[in-house]
Design a protein around this motif. Structure first.
Motif, PDB file in Angstrom:
ATOM      1  N   LEU A 195      -9.732   0.356   1.797  1.00  0.00           N
ATOM      2  CA  LEU A 195     -10.731  -0.604   2.258  1.00  0.00           C
ATOM      3  C   LEU A 195     -10.165  -2.015   2.374  1.00  0.00           C
ATOM      4  N   LEU A 196      -9.269  -2.392   1.453  1.00  0.00           N
ATOM      5  CA  LEU A 196      -8.850  -3.792   1.421  1.00  0.00           C
ATOM      6  C   LEU A 196      -7.426  -4.026   1.905  1.00  0.00           C
ATOM      7  N   GLY A 197      -6.655  -2.935   2.059  1.00  0.00           N
ATOM      8  CA  GLY A 197      -5.229  -3.136   2.226  1.00  0.00           C
ATOM      9  C   GLY A 197      -4.686  -3.139   3.641  1.00  0.00           C
ATOM     10  N   GLY A 198      -5.565  -3.045   4.644  1.00  0.00           N
ATOM     11  CA  GLY A 198      -5.041  -3.057   6.009  1.00  0.00           C
ATOM     12  C   GLY A 198      -4.226  -1.819   6.315  1.00  0.00           C
ATOM     13  N   VAL A 199      -3.268  -1.993   7.255  1.00  0.00           N
ATOM     14  CA  VAL A 199      -2.486  -0.848   7.726  1.00  0.00           C
ATOM     15  C   VAL A 199      -1.678  -0.231   6.593  1.00  0.00           C
ATOM     16  N   ALA A 200      -0.913  -1.085   5.883  1.00  0.00           N
ATOM     17  CA  ALA A 200      -0.083  -0.561   4.808  1.00  0.00           C
ATOM     18  C   ALA A 200      -0.953   0.033   3.719  1.00  0.00           C
ATOM     19  N   GLY A 201      -2.126  -0.542   3.514  1.00  0.00           N
ATOM     20  CA  GLY A 201      -3.053  -0.024   2.519  1.00  0.00           C
ATOM     21  C   GLY A 201      -3.502   1.372   2.869  1.00  0.00           C
ATOM     22  N   PHE A 202      -3.755   1.588   4.164  1.00  0.00           N
ATOM     23  CA  PHE A 202      -4.167   2.928   4.591  1.00  0.00           C
ATOM     24  C   PHE A 202      -3.061   3.928   4.311  1.00  0.00           C
TER      25      PHE A 202
ATOM     26  N   ILE B  13     -15.786  -5.863   1.245  1.00  0.00           N
ATOM     27  CA  ILE B  13     -15.235  -6.472   0.032  1.00  0.00           C
ATOM     28  C   ILE B  13     -15.955  -5.937  -1.199  1.00  0.00           C
ATOM     29  N   THR B  14     -17.301  -5.844  -1.100  1.00  0.00           N
ATOM     30  CA  THR B  14     -18.059  -5.330  -2.248  1.00  0.00           C
ATOM     31  C   THR B  14     -17.593  -3.928  -2.600  1.00  0.00           C
ATOM     32  N   ALA B  15     -17.501  -3.072  -1.551  1.00  0.00           N
ATOM     33  CA  ALA B  15     -17.108  -1.684  -1.806  1.00  0.00           C
ATOM     34  C   ALA B  15     -15.714  -1.635  -2.410  1.00  0.00           C
ATOM     35  N   GLY B  16     -14.788  -2.399  -1.830  1.00  0.00           N
ATOM     36  CA  GLY B  16     -13.413  -2.393  -2.314  1.00  0.00           C
ATOM     37  C   GLY B  16     -13.319  -2.862  -3.748  1.00  0.00           C
ATOM     38  N   TYR B  17     -14.061  -3.936  -4.069  1.00  0.00           N
ATOM     39  CA  TYR B  17     -13.956  -4.457  -5.434  1.00  0.00           C
ATOM     40  C   TYR B  17     -14.673  -3.593  -6.444  1.00  0.00           C
TER      41      TYR B  17
ATOM     42  N   LEU C 115      -2.112  -4.855  -0.901  1.00  0.00           N
ATOM     43  CA  LEU C 115      -3.145  -5.730  -1.465  1.00  0.00           C
ATOM     44  C   LEU C 115      -2.661  -7.170  -1.488  1.00  0.00           C
ATOM     45  N   PHE C 116      -1.384  -7.338  -1.813  1.00  0.00           N
ATOM     46  CA  PHE C 116      -0.836  -8.687  -1.858  1.00  0.00           C
ATOM     47  C   PHE C 116      -0.839  -9.316  -0.469  1.00  0.00           C
ATOM     48  N   ASN C 117      -0.399  -8.537   0.527  1.00  0.00           N
ATOM     49  CA  ASN C 117      -0.311  -9.089   1.875  1.00  0.00           C
ATOM     50  C   ASN C 117      -1.676  -9.328   2.502  1.00  0.00           C
ATOM     51  N   ASN C 118      -2.696  -8.616   1.996  1.00  0.00           N
ATOM     52  CA  ASN C 118      -4.035  -8.842   2.536  1.00  0.00           C
ATOM     53  C   ASN C 118      -4.868  -9.743   1.631  1.00  0.00           C
ATOM     54  N   HIS C 119      -4.195 -10.462   0.755  1.00  0.00           N
ATOM     55  CA  HIS C 119      -4.814 -11.499  -0.077  1.00  0.00           C
ATOM     56  C   HIS C 119      -5.883 -10.957  -1.000  1.00  0.00           C
ATOM     57  N   ALA C 120      -5.793  -9.661  -1.354  1.00  0.00           N
ATOM     58  CA  ALA C 120      -6.733  -9.155  -2.348  1.00  0.00           C
ATOM     59  C   ALA C 120      -6.077  -9.285  -3.710  1.00  0.00           C
TER      60      ALA C 120
ATOM     61  N   ILE D 148      -4.253  -7.759  -9.344  1.00  0.00           N
ATOM     62  CA  ILE D 148      -4.116  -8.025 -10.788  1.00  0.00           C
ATOM     63  C   ILE D 148      -4.747  -6.885 -11.584  1.00  0.00           C
ATOM     64  N   PHE D 149      -5.914  -6.457 -11.128  1.00  0.00           N
ATOM     65  CA  PHE D 149      -6.570  -5.321 -11.786  1.00  0.00           C
ATOM     66  C   PHE D 149      -5.650  -4.108 -11.771  1.00  0.00           C
ATOM     67  N   LEU D 150      -5.030  -3.885 -10.626  1.00  0.00           N
ATOM     68  CA  LEU D 150      -4.158  -2.725 -10.481  1.00  0.00           C
ATOM     69  C   LEU D 150      -2.990  -2.824 -11.446  1.00  0.00           C
ATOM     70  N   PHE D 151      -2.504  -4.055 -11.594  1.00  0.00           N
ATOM     71  CA  PHE D 151      -1.376  -4.270 -12.487  1.00  0.00           C
ATOM     72  C   PHE D 151      -1.765  -3.950 -13.925  1.00  0.00           C
ATOM     73  N   ILE D 152      -2.952  -4.469 -14.329  1.00  0.00           N
ATOM     74  CA  ILE D 152      -3.419  -4.208 -15.702  1.00  0.00           C
ATOM     75  C   ILE D 152      -3.629  -2.707 -15.891  1.00  0.00           C
ATOM     76  N   SER D 153      -4.288  -2.116 -14.892  1.00  0.00           N
ATOM     77  CA  SER D 153      -4.616  -0.697 -14.993  1.00  0.00           C
ATOM     78  C   SER D 153      -3.359   0.152 -15.112  1.00  0.00           C
TER      79      SER D 153
END
Lengths: 488, 600
Positions: free
Chosen positions: B303-310, B260-264, B386-391, B396-401
């Motif tokens: 790191l945070l998104g699971g299978v779909a994230g990969f 989580i630290t690395a991902g955030y 990210l949404f499905n893995n509750h990150a 939100i950061f991604l949205f702003i970015s």
């Protein structure tokens, strides 16, 4: 079994007799004195190669005046020291060839005579079989080194030479006291004999002898609180002399420390640990201080102490793999540092300023010399495809295998700062400033640089371990080997 | 066979060194053909090959698999683009060593993708850093940036070395597969320590906060062609490292908090970097910050998104290579023609360089993640994963970015192509044909992968299957993540038809009148030719005033402070070498007394 012949003796006698010869006829030989010393050292390296070839079968012993070792003086040549002699001779050839072009002013005859005596000292230290002759050769080496440092006849170089003289003499004094103590305890000066008889003496006596030798030889081998002479001497001497001081003189001191430690107190862990600790401090201090130097040669001088620290910790760690890796690091340091001093020194001498900012734009004027600086720096740093990578990674893996990760962290910390200052030098080479050539680098000097560069790169791609591990094992069992001297 | 290929790859750049002595065109054509050959070979040998050989008395384990394929494709594709692009530039004074080093770097990075043991990985990693350093330090502008880069890179490499030495010390084998088999024997503490030490290195290469400071300087100031490499290839090696470390060696079994630290950290990076990118004056520096942001999207997703994230992260890497390579090449073309990448000095090049303009337009559409370009698909996948893995915070950061990224890409295209043209740029022509080839090919690829992401995802799927990550439900033009499905072809067609309709309306109904750019007025005041109505300086000044707080994330000052402190300490230490002989002798004797004290 040992073979008995006299070839190794020529390694000492040739430069010694030529030096005397040159001294007597120096007024007639002014023009050719440099060439003669170059030829002498070339001849010497030929003998060294031949001896190195002979040694592959069994060690050689030279007995003088036909007296057998405990009484007579002898030279004892194993694979280990003949390899070192070979490397020293090769460096000697390079340096004397370089001097032909480099030493233009001043008393040339004095320079070359001292240079030959320096190599008498080196070869003597490496080959001798008894401790008193060790001292004698050590004195020859250091005294010629003091004089060579001061040979520039400038105020600063004489001051540096004088400081070196005082501290070096102090070291020699301690060595002499140590030898006296050994003699009072065991009544012999032969290494082989000492190694057998020393086992019976008291441990506190060993401590005492150990202290004298650590301090005495530590001064010459540039261990930290004892290496104050080094930055001044290295930066004030002519570059060719800085190269052999850094590449050979401090290594001779280290060889002395090594052989004394493994013969006199191989079983006293605490003395080994003290040397080990000194090595760590030396490594860190050397690299940290080199980081803040602007003077090119002074920076290299501190870098030398840093590298010696790394070599010391790997040679005195007591593990055979680390010993071999340390030897490689030693070879790497010799060749890389010689290359750095010779190539950078040639450019900076002609620029008449040793501040590293004078190297600006050197790559576009002197590509080969600058490539020499780059390869030398990268090899010391341990970048892949140079010899330095092989030695450094093996040192690190060696410390990992004896579970001393904290030392690896310190080594890498030192390397990091080493990287910072070498990278600064490399950057300078590529700054496009003062691009007009003031002088040309002679062809033969470029050949020296190319040979050294090739050695470092070929060593990095194909590091030939060969018999070095065998020699190292032999050396670490020196007591057993040395007993052969007495029997055969 | 494989050994021979390796040898050819290693020796091929050296041949170029000799060819360069004959003729520089022959050399660069040779390097171009080499890249084409490598690409053809790459598709020809697809499959798994293991080979081991001895080097430096170590055993090197090299594997050609889907991971290698993915990165080799990126490397040699970009290599081809760079060498094609370099051909018209050779009229200028060009450097033999420079091109040799670039080509050698391509070989080294290719090996790095194959390397599957710790010694060779470290060996090649460090070689990659030093060659990159040498290339950039030779360049006129990027010397200090190169030093900064190498310092960080060395620190990172050593951090990784400590990590892998600990790993080797605990496990006792060097090849990744064997390490992976016994990784579960590690205690939790040492596994966290090792993972963190190694991932620091990849975070340094991937320019994650707080290690990012080297990247904008280097990418911004390096030679234009090389910036393409830096952004499209070198940056991707952080992903290679993370994939090998997290999926290959640790098999996703790492303490949750570390992950989580690395991902955030990565997600904070893209948030901050997008803001910083907005205020840049140099086009390349702007793209550099944008690159950091994009790499961090992928790191976060992986790191945070699971299978779909990969899948999304890796696909985004591929897309980023394409569209960021395209952007850098277009900027490089502009620099080639105008000699500057300063957005304040450019403008109005749209009629002079129309193809470059269209290419950049498509690339920035991809960069902002708007359909129908490839960036949209991967970004959508990252959002959903990210949404499905509750990150949610990362999302939100991604949205702003992403929103902020509209600002900087608009600044980019406006600064270069829109507005009024400078007097001195009136005679500028479109870039030469060899530069256009990579531009056009990459533009088409950007659009193609936007319509048919399935072809890109196929490459990612091979990696996912190899690493046992799982499968994603997708076809050539649809992607489904947890009940939400996107049909890119449909969306693309929709966008295209809307675009065409509005274009037709524009053509038919517009009552525009062509005027000269000096034929304008401003509130009654007539502007002279020197005063232009095109403003670029302080483009986002009000916005900058609003979000001034981004400056606390400027870690440059922190590092400057740190180095100042270190220098201060070392200067203090230097005083031991005072130059006074009496002091020296005293210390020697004192040291001896200390030894006596210790031993007796």
């Amino acid at each position: 079994m040992v073979a008995i012949n006299n070839y190794p003796l020529y390694l000492i006698l040739t430069p010694l007799s030529v030096a005397f010869f040159l001294f007597m006829f120096k007024s007639y030989l002014k023009k050719v004195i440099g060439v003669l010393s170059f030829l002498t050292l070339l001849f010497n390296s030929g003998i060294a190669l031949y001896v190195f070839k002979l040694i592959q079968n069994k060690p050689i012993m030279v007995k003088l005046a036909n007296f057998l070792p405990p009484i007579g003086i002898n030279l004892y040549v194993t694979g280990f020291n003949s390899l070192l002699v070979l490397i020293a001779s090769i460096v000697g050839v390079f340096v004397s060839l370089y001097s032909l072009y480099y030493i233009k002013e001043g008393d040339k005859s004095r320079y070359y005579i001292l240079l030959l005596l320096f190599f008498v000292g080196i070869n003597g230290i490496l080959l001798t079989g008894d401790i008193f002759n060790f001292f004698v050769f050590f004195e020859i080496l250091t005294i010629s080194a003091f004089a060579l440092v001061g040979i520039g006849n400038k105020k600063l170089s004489i001051e540096a030479g004088f400081k070196y003289l005082i501290q070096g003499s102090l070291g020699s004094l301690f060595i002499l006291v140590g030898i006296g103590l050994i003699y009072s305890q065991v009544g012999t000066l032969n290494f082989a004999d000492i190694s057998i008889k020393i086992k019976e003496i008291d441990i506190s006596m060993k401590y005492l002898i150990g202290i004298f030798f650590i301090v005495g030889l530590g001064i010459e081998s540039a261990l930290f609180p004892l290496n104050f002479w080094l930055p001044d001497a290295h930066s004030m001497a002519p570059s060719s002399i800085s190269a052999i001081l850094s590449g050979l003189a401090i290594n001779a001191g280290l060889y002395g420390l090594l052989i004394i430690s493994y013969i006199i107190f191989p079983d006293v862990r605490i003395l080994f640990n003290i040397i080990f600790l000194l090595g760590i401090i030396t490594m860190l201090m050397g690299e940290f201080l080199a980081f803040r130097q602007d003077n090119y040669k002074r920076m290299l001088a501190f870098s030398s102490t840093g590298q010696m620290g790394l070599v010391v910790i790997s040679l005195f760690s007591g593990s055979i793999t680390l010993f071999i890796a340390g030897l490689f690091q030693l070879f790497n340091h010799i060749f890389a540092k010689v290359l750095l001093f010779l190539s950078g020194g040639y450019i900076l001498k002609n620029e008449k300023d040793y501040n590293s900012c004078r190297l600006n734009g050197a790559f576009y004027r002197y590509p080969i010399a600058s490539t020499g600086i780059i390869v030398g720096a990268l090899s010391l740093l341990g970048i892949p495809l140079t010899l330095g990578f092989y030695s450094k990674i093996n040192i690190i893996l060696g410390f990992s295998s004896i579970n001393k990760v904290w030392i690896i962290i310190l080594i890498l910390l030192a390397s990091l700062f080493e990287g910072f200052y070498f990278v600064r030098i490399i950057k300078r080479l590529f700054i496009r400033e003062n691009l007009e050539k003031n002088f040309k680098i002679p062809f033969l000097i470029n050949i020296i640089f190319i040979l050294l560069i090739l050695f470092l790169i070929v060593g990095g791609i194909y590091p030939y371990v060969g018999n070095i591990s065998k020699y190292s094992k032999e050396f670490l069992d020196s007591t057993k080997i040395l007993s052969e001297v007495l029997n055969g | 066979m494989a050994d021979k290929i390796i040898l050819i790859l290693l020796l091929a750049p050296f041949a170029g060194l000799f060819l360069g002595w004959i003729n520089r065109y022959i050399r660069n054509i040779y390097y171009t053909l080499l890249s084409i050959g490598a690409l053809i070979f790459l598709f020809y040998v697809k499959g798994n090959y293991n080979f081991e050989f001895n080097f430096l008395n170590f055993k090197f384990y090299f594997v050609f698999d889907s991971i290698s394929f993915f990165f080799l494709l990126i490397i040699w594709g970009i290599s081809l683009a760079i060498f094609l692009f370099s051909l018209p530039q050779l009229k200028e004074k060009s450097d033999n060593i420079y091109y040799f080093l670039i080509s050698f770097l391509f070989s080294i990075t290719s090996f790095l993708t194959l390397s599957r043991d710790i010694i060779s990985f470290f060996f090649l990693w460090e070689l990659m850093s030093i060659i990159t350093f040498l290339i950039t330090v030779m360049n006129k502008n990027s010397k200090d940036a190169a030093i900064k880069y190498f310092s960080f890179s060395l620190a990172g490499a050593y951090s990784m070395l400590i990590g892998i030495i600990l790993l080797y010390n605990k496990i006792g084998v060097v090849d990744f597969t064997s390490i992976a088999n016994s990784i579960s024997n590690l205690s939790r503490g040492s596994s966290i320590l090792i993972f963190s030490l190694i991932i620091i290195n990849f975070f340094i290469k991937g320019a994650v906060i707080p290690f990012y400071v080297w990247l904008p300087d280097l990418h911004g100031k390096a030679e234009c062609k090389f910036s393409v490499f830096l952004s499209s290839v070198l940056l991707k090696f952080s992903i290679l490292g993370i994939v090998l470390l997290y999926f290959y060696i640790f098999k996703q079994d790492i303490f949750y908090a570390v992950k989580i630290t690395a991902g955030y950290l990565a997600s904070i990076t893209f948030l901050v970097m997008s803001f910083i990118a907005v205020f840049q004056k140099s086009a390349k520096r702007l793209l550099a910050y944008s690159s950091i942001a994009n790499i961090s999207y992928a790191i976060t997703a992986i790191l945070l998104g699971g299978v779909a994230g990969f899948y999304g992260g890796m696909f985004h890497i591929l897309n980023h290579t394409i569209f960021k390579g395209l952007l850098f090449i277009v900027v490089a073309g502009v620099v080639f023609r105008t000699g500057t990448d300063n957005l304040d000095e450019l403008g109005g090049l749209i009629k002079r360089m129309p193809i470059s303009f269209v290419a950049m337009l498509i690339a920035i559409i991809a960069a902002t993640g708007v359909p129908p370009m490839n960036g949209f698909v991967s970004k959508w996948m990252i959002y959903s994963s990210l949404f499905n893995n509750h990150a949610y915070l990362a999302m939100i950061f991604l949205f702003i970015s992403s929103t902020v990224s509209f600002l900087y890409v608009y600044r980019l295209i406006h600064g270069i192509f829109l507005g009024q043209i400078q007097e001195k740029h009136l005679k500028i022509k479109e870039v030469p044909i060899f530069m256009l080839i990579p531009i056009i090919v990459l533009t088409l690829l950007t659009m193609f992968l936007g319509y048919f992401p399935g072809y890109g995802l196929n490459i990612v799927k091979d990696i996912a299957l190899k690493l046992n990550i799982g499968v994603l439900d997708y076809t050539t033009h649809t992607v489904t993540i947890a009940n939400s499905r996107v049909d890119t072809f449909f969306i693309g067609a929709l966008f295209m038809s809307l675009f065409i309709i509005s274009f037709i309306i524009f053509i038919i109904l517009s009552k525009s009148r062509r005027v000269s750019q000096y034929d304008n007025y401003n509130a009654g005041q007539v502007l002279t030719p020197e005063q232009k109505y095109h403003y670029t300086e302080n483009f986002y000044k009000p916005f900058e005033r609003t979000v001034i707080y981004w400056k606390i994330f400027d870690f440059n000052n922190l590092y400057a402070k740190l180095s100042e402190w270190i220098e201060y300490i070392f200067d203090w230490l230097r005083k031991i070498y005072s130059g006074s002989l009496q002091w020296y002798i005293t210390v020697i004797l004192l040291f001896m007394i200390v030894l006596f004290y210790i031993l007796f």
